[in-house]
Design a protein around this motif. Structure first.
Motif, short mmCIF file in Angstrom:
data_model
loop_
_atom_site.label_atom_id
_atom_site.label_comp_id
_atom_site.label_asym_id
_atom_site.label_seq_id
_atom_site.Cartn_x
_atom_site.Cartn_y
_atom_site.Cartn_z
N LEU A 1 -10.73 -21.67 -62.24
CA LEU A 1 -11.14 -20.84 -61.11
C LEU A 1 -12.66 -20.83 -61.03
N HIS A 2 -13.19 -20.99 -59.83
CA HIS A 2 -14.64 -20.99 -59.61
C HIS A 2 -14.97 -19.99 -58.51
N ALA A 3 -16.04 -19.28 -58.65
CA ALA A 3 -16.59 -18.44 -57.59
C ALA A 3 -18.05 -18.84 -57.43
N GLU B 1 -19.97 -16.31 -52.34
CA GLU B 1 -18.56 -16.23 -51.95
C GLU B 1 -18.06 -14.81 -52.13
N PRO B 2 -17.21 -14.34 -51.23
CA PRO B 2 -16.62 -13.01 -51.45
C PRO B 2 -15.66 -13.05 -52.63
N SER C 1 -12.30 -11.35 -59.56
CA SER C 1 -13.19 -12.44 -59.94
C SER C 1 -12.45 -13.38 -60.90
N PRO C 2 -12.92 -14.62 -61.03
CA PRO C 2 -12.29 -15.53 -61.98
C PRO C 2 -12.15 -14.96 -63.39
N GLY D 1 -24.49 -14.85 -58.00
CA GLY D 1 -24.27 -15.80 -59.07
C GLY D 1 -22.94 -16.51 -58.97
N THR D 2 -22.55 -17.09 -60.09
CA THR D 2 -21.33 -17.89 -60.14
C THR D 2 -20.46 -17.43 -61.32
#
Length: 146
Positions: free
Chosen positions: A96-98, A102-103, A109-110, A79-80
């Motif tokens: 911040l975005h993941a 993405e690792p 995490s954000p 997910g994001t």
């Protein structure tokens, strides 16, 4: 499936925000933080008609303490995440975005980084997300009592 969109801060900071928006509800988390779920009724009540207005409101409320806007959308472990923190009217973290796949950055995490900026500590938990109890419900609307 996990979906969360919310504003997180201490209860006193969120109170001013919630008092100005119909259908807003404040839920206590751990470590002195609270969550204002951005449910459809809250959004429809005009909380976020445009991103600039939304960011402006959060910046204004951050005069009383740091305020984070967080968003997470996961399905099957992928997910994001998004997070941004304001304090004293200025952006102090993010956005911040993941993206999916993405690792996780070494800093976390954000959302965990945002929670840390708000004063949360991981302690014996996996991360700050877990430490404050954000896994308690799987959907944003489930944070609001029936």
């Amino acid at each position: 499936m996990y979906y969360l969109e919310a504003v997180i801060a201490d209860r006193q900071t969120l109170r001013g925000l919630a008092d100005s928006v119909e259908h807003a509800w404040i839920v206590d988390l751990g470590q002195g933080l609270s969550l204002l779920p951005l449910t459809d009724p809250v959004l429809e009540a005009g909380f976020r008609k445009e991103q600039a207005g939304f960011a402006g409101r959060l910046a204004a409320w951050s005069a009383n303490g740091p305020v984070a806007h967080v968003d997470a959308d996961f399905f099957g472990g992928l997910g994001t995440q998004y997070a941004q923190v304001w304090h004293l009217g200025e952006v102090v973290l993010g956005p911040l975005h993941a993206a999916e796949g993405e690792p996780t950055p070494e800093a976390g995490s954000p959302i965990s980084q945002a929670l840390r900026r708000l004063g949360a500590v991981k302690g014996d938990h996996v991360d700050e997300f877990d430490a404050v109890g954000l896994g308690r419900h799987r959907r944003t609307d489930h944070w609001v009592p029936a």
